[in-house]
Design a protein around this motif. Structure first.
Motif, mmCIF file in Angstrom:
data_model
loop_
_atom_site.group_PDB
_atom_site.id
_atom_site.type_symbol
_atom_site.label_atom_id
_atom_site.label_comp_id
_atom_site.label_asym_id
_atom_site.label_seq_id
_atom_site.Cartn_x
_atom_site.Cartn_y
_atom_site.Cartn_z
ATOM 1 N N GLY A 1 -85.283 28.174 35.241
ATOM 2 C CA GLY A 1 -85.191 28.364 33.807
ATOM 3 C C GLY A 1 -85.875 27.305 32.979
ATOM 4 N N ARG A 2 -86.923 26.670 33.553
ATOM 5 C CA ARG A 2 -87.620 25.617 32.807
ATOM 6 C C ARG A 2 -88.921 25.280 33.529
ATOM 7 N NH1 ARG A 2 -82.866 22.589 32.362
ATOM 8 N NH2 ARG A 2 -81.965 24.517 33.179
ATOM 9 N N TYR A 3 -89.771 24.505 32.866
ATOM 10 C CA TYR A 3 -90.968 23.970 33.506
ATOM 11 C C TYR A 3 -90.584 22.634 34.144
ATOM 12 C CZ TYR A 3 -93.411 27.427 30.641
ATOM 13 O OH TYR A 3 -93.837 28.587 30.057
ATOM 14 N N ALA A 4 -90.041 22.711 35.362
ATOM 15 C CA ALA A 4 -89.447 21.516 35.968
ATOM 16 C C ALA A 4 -90.472 20.398 36.157
ATOM 17 C CB ALA A 4 -88.804 21.882 37.310
ATOM 18 N N VAL A 5 -91.685 20.754 36.559
ATOM 19 C CA VAL A 5 -92.677 19.700 36.801
ATOM 20 C C VAL A 5 -93.049 19.005 35.504
ATOM 21 C CG1 VAL A 5 -94.732 21.197 36.609
ATOM 22 C CG2 VAL A 5 -94.788 19.149 38.068
ATOM 23 N N MET A 6 -93.090 19.739 34.394
ATOM 24 C CA MET A 6 -93.392 19.122 33.100
ATOM 25 C C MET A 6 -92.251 18.210 32.655
ATOM 26 S SD MET A 6 -96.407 20.023 32.052
ATOM 27 C CE MET A 6 -96.835 19.679 33.762
ATOM 28 N N LEU B 1 -92.549 14.997 34.693
ATOM 29 C CA LEU B 1 -93.629 14.145 34.214
ATOM 30 C C LEU B 1 -93.241 13.451 32.911
ATOM 31 C CD1 LEU B 1 -96.751 16.393 34.935
ATOM 32 C CD2 LEU B 1 -96.210 14.216 36.032
ATOM 33 N N THR B 2 -92.559 14.180 32.030
ATOM 34 C CA THR B 2 -92.135 13.593 30.765
ATOM 35 C C THR B 2 -91.174 12.425 31.011
ATOM 36 O OG1 THR B 2 -92.364 15.753 29.708
ATOM 37 C CG2 THR B 2 -91.108 14.098 28.515
ATOM 38 N N GLU B 3 -90.273 12.605 31.958
ATOM 39 C CA GLU B 3 -89.335 11.532 32.287
ATOM 40 C C GLU B 3 -90.056 10.298 32.827
ATOM 41 O OE1 GLU B 3 -86.566 13.273 34.978
ATOM 42 O OE2 GLU B 3 -85.683 14.612 33.466
ATOM 43 N N ALA C 1 -88.150 16.003 27.346
ATOM 44 C CA ALA C 1 -88.962 17.183 27.044
ATOM 45 C C ALA C 1 -88.604 17.730 25.668
ATOM 46 C CB ALA C 1 -88.743 18.256 28.103
ATOM 47 N N PRO C 2 -89.588 17.917 24.788
ATOM 48 C CA PRO C 2 -89.303 18.471 23.457
ATOM 49 C C PRO C 2 -89.220 19.995 23.438
ATOM 50 C CG PRO C 2 -91.625 17.909 23.603
ATOM 51 C CD PRO C 2 -91.001 17.488 24.913
ATOM 52 N N TRP C 3 -89.454 20.632 24.576
ATOM 53 C CA TRP C 3 -89.425 22.091 24.621
ATOM 54 C C TRP C 3 -88.101 22.557 25.232
ATOM 55 C CZ3 TRP C 3 -93.389 19.134 26.742
ATOM 56 C CH2 TRP C 3 -93.194 18.724 28.065
ATOM 57 N N PRO C 4 -87.644 23.735 24.846
ATOM 58 C CA PRO C 4 -86.355 24.211 25.374
ATOM 59 C C PRO C 4 -86.501 24.807 26.764
ATOM 60 C CG PRO C 4 -87.280 25.832 23.885
ATOM 61 C CD PRO C 4 -88.214 24.641 23.849
ATOM 62 N N ALA C 5 -85.379 24.938 27.440
ATOM 63 C CA ALA C 5 -85.324 25.714 28.675
ATOM 64 C C ALA C 5 -85.366 27.204 28.315
ATOM 65 C CB ALA C 5 -84.050 25.384 29.443
#
Length: 534
Positions: A456-461, A464-466, A472-476
């Motif tokens: 339910g998310r872009y886990a790799v993004m 990387l953000t972490e 991450a500024p985007w929602p799941a």
């Protein structure tokens, strides 16, 4: 009367074409209307899926696939997929519709400035000066695509198809093109001398060596000199059997770790790829001190962008077979490297499933000849570790890195070679870039097993953000129902709720993969967190 369309259809028949991949538009109707029975139109619901499916088909058959795109909109939608086809070395003949030639100067509705729209990714682009030159341009596009391993584009104004042509004049393009294949020549002796003089050579292989002849030649060479073999980073395909005892793994994607891996070697022989592909930039030298590099590739672009002391343009299979016959055998071969991964236990009852546990279940069941299509960026290292490529074309991914390739490419791979079972491992985020491709897979009887790892998310993004110290500024998008989407597109689908259910379904389905005539999607919820390391 013979028309440009008739003559072009004759060229396609001479080339052995029996299908066209496309999504129709008005500027293509003069070509597509009344398509003859011996030419099937394979419909995909978005141009990215059109090109992705054709790419998989071309990789499976080894011959160019024919694509039909709709002027600016269609070609524009397909550019990312065309870039992937180029880097994946997939030969495509791309027919792009254009507005009526008789008023192009006025730039009517749907007219496009098409010759540069795909940028540098096509291997060849042409809009013939005269309608009568279209059949010859299509024939040349076939040869250009086959020779250079990428998309060749022919832009055809819609009124050209009806223009009469005199068949007695012939076509200004050869029917057959042969590439000279001389003996590898003095370069073999030069590279053999480098290997013989090296104290600790290492091999690096890439997608350009993904065929049976290259694998056999490389195995002979490695067995003779006892060197470890690494796979290029982010490779589109495997260049060496990854269950071979001398396979060392996949090269790191940053300079620090690359230097560490290659330290202690004094010669790297790179075959079927460039030296060396990276991802995130790091300062500092690319290679350790004292490492010489020789590159062998059939792709001149790969040679010219390599950090290399010697570059040889040659067919990898031919060159490496000759090299294995000339290099001196080592008295003490390098020690074999164990490749068996550590066991992955199933989840404890009540714990979430990890992608790694899905891979482990597959590793116990998939046949050696499976074609594994990967588009699961957050879990790719574990996939490589647990599911090595054991046969040529055993691993296929998008070397360009853009998402949306895997789902339609898997259908095309199965369509192009029904003798090989095909399994696509996709993240749910990846699948949504081309989910409409499931309709085509179902419609054309592509018996692919799609396994969608849903978190339910872009886990790799997010990961990387972490690493950059952020959030991450985007929602799941946990409410997205991939299982339901698949069913709405006519693709059989099952939602897997536990590891035990996954194992039971795999035991049921995997034995049927070779003979399946319909796709099946398994929607498998997995944890968004990385698999815990021991």
């Amino acid at each position: 009367m013979t028309t440009v369309r008739d003559a072009t259809l004759g060229v396609l028949r001479q080339c052995g074409v029996d299908r066209v991949f496309g999504n129709p538009g008005s500027t293509e109707i003069p070509f597509l209307a009344h398509l003859p029975d011996d030419l099937t139109f394979v419909l995909a619901l978005h141009e990215g899926s059109v090109v992705g499916m054709a790419t998989g088909y071309a990789l499976a058959t080894g011959a160019p696939a024919v694509v039909n795109l709709h002027t600016t909109a269609g070609l524009g939608n397909a550019v990312g997929a065309l870039a992937t086809a180029r880097v994946n070395r997939a030969p495509l003949v791309v027919l792009v519709g254009q507005q009526d030639r008789r008023h192009l100067a006025e730039e009517p509705f749907l007219a496009g400035r098409l010759d540069q729209l795909a940028g540098p990714y096509p291997v060849w682009v042409d809009q013939p000066v005269r309608a009568q030159d279209v059949p010859a341009a299509v024939r040349r596009a076939w040869h250009e695509a086959a020779l250079h391993g990428g998309p060749a584009i022919v832009v055809v104004p819609m009124d050209d198809w009806a223009v009469e042509i005199d068949p007695s004049l012939g076509l200004a393009a050869p029917v057959t093109v042969r590439q000279a294949a001389p003996a590898p020549g003095p370069a073999v002796d030069e590279v053999a001398g480098l290997l013989d003089a090296a104290t600790s050579p290492v091999l690096v292989v890439g997608a350009g060596a993904d065929d049976r002849a290259s694998w056999d030649a490389l195995v002979d060479l490695v067995d003779r000199i006892g060197a470890p073999v690494w796979q290029e980073a982010f490779g589109a395909r495997a260049g060496f059997p990854q269950d071979h005892p001398r396979f060392a793994g996949h090269l790191p994607v940053n300079r620090t770790r690359l230097r560490s891996v290659l330290a202690g070697h004094d010669l790297a022989l790179v075959v079927g790829t460039a030296a060396f592909r990276q991802y995130v930039y790091e300062p500092g030298p690319l290679l350790p001190d004292g490492l010489a590099v020789a590159v062998v590739s059939a792709d001149p672009a790969e040679l010219h962008r390599s950090h290399a002391d010697l570059a040889v343009r040659a067919d990898p299979a031919t060159f490496c077979a000759a090299l294995a016959g000339r290099v001196a055998a080592r008295d003490r071969p390098a020690p074999a490297r164990p490749v068996a991964p550590a066991p992955v236990p199933p989840p404890v009852t009540g714990e979430p499933m990890w992608a790694t546990q899905v891979f482990a279940a597959l590793a116990e069941r998939l046949p050696a000849d499976v074609v594994l299509v990967e588009e699961s960026p957050s879990s790719r290292p574990d996939l490589h570790r647990l599911l090595p490529a054991r046969a040529p074309r055993g691993f296929v991914s998008a070397a360009m890195g853009g998402l949306g390739f895997g789902l339609p490419a898997a259908a095309g791979l199965r369509l192009g070679d029904p003798s090989r079972p095909v399994v696509a491992l996709l993240g749910d985020g990846s699948s949504l870039y081309a989910i409409q491709g499931l309709w085509s897979a179902a419609r054309y009887g592509c018996g692919v097993l799609y396994i969608v790892l849903s978190n339910g998310r872009y886990a790799v993004m997010n990961q990387l953000t972490e690493r950059y110290g952020g959030t991450a500024p985007w929602p799941a998008f946990e409410e997205v129902d991939v299982h339901g989407l698949a069913r709405s597109l006519g693709c059989p689908s099952r939602r897997i709720r536990s590891h035990a259910e996954l194992v039971a379904v795999l035991d049921e389905v995997v034995p049927t993969l070779a003979d399946r005539t319909e796709p099946l999607l398994l929607d498998v919820p997995v944890s968004a967190e990385p698999y815990p390391k021991a």
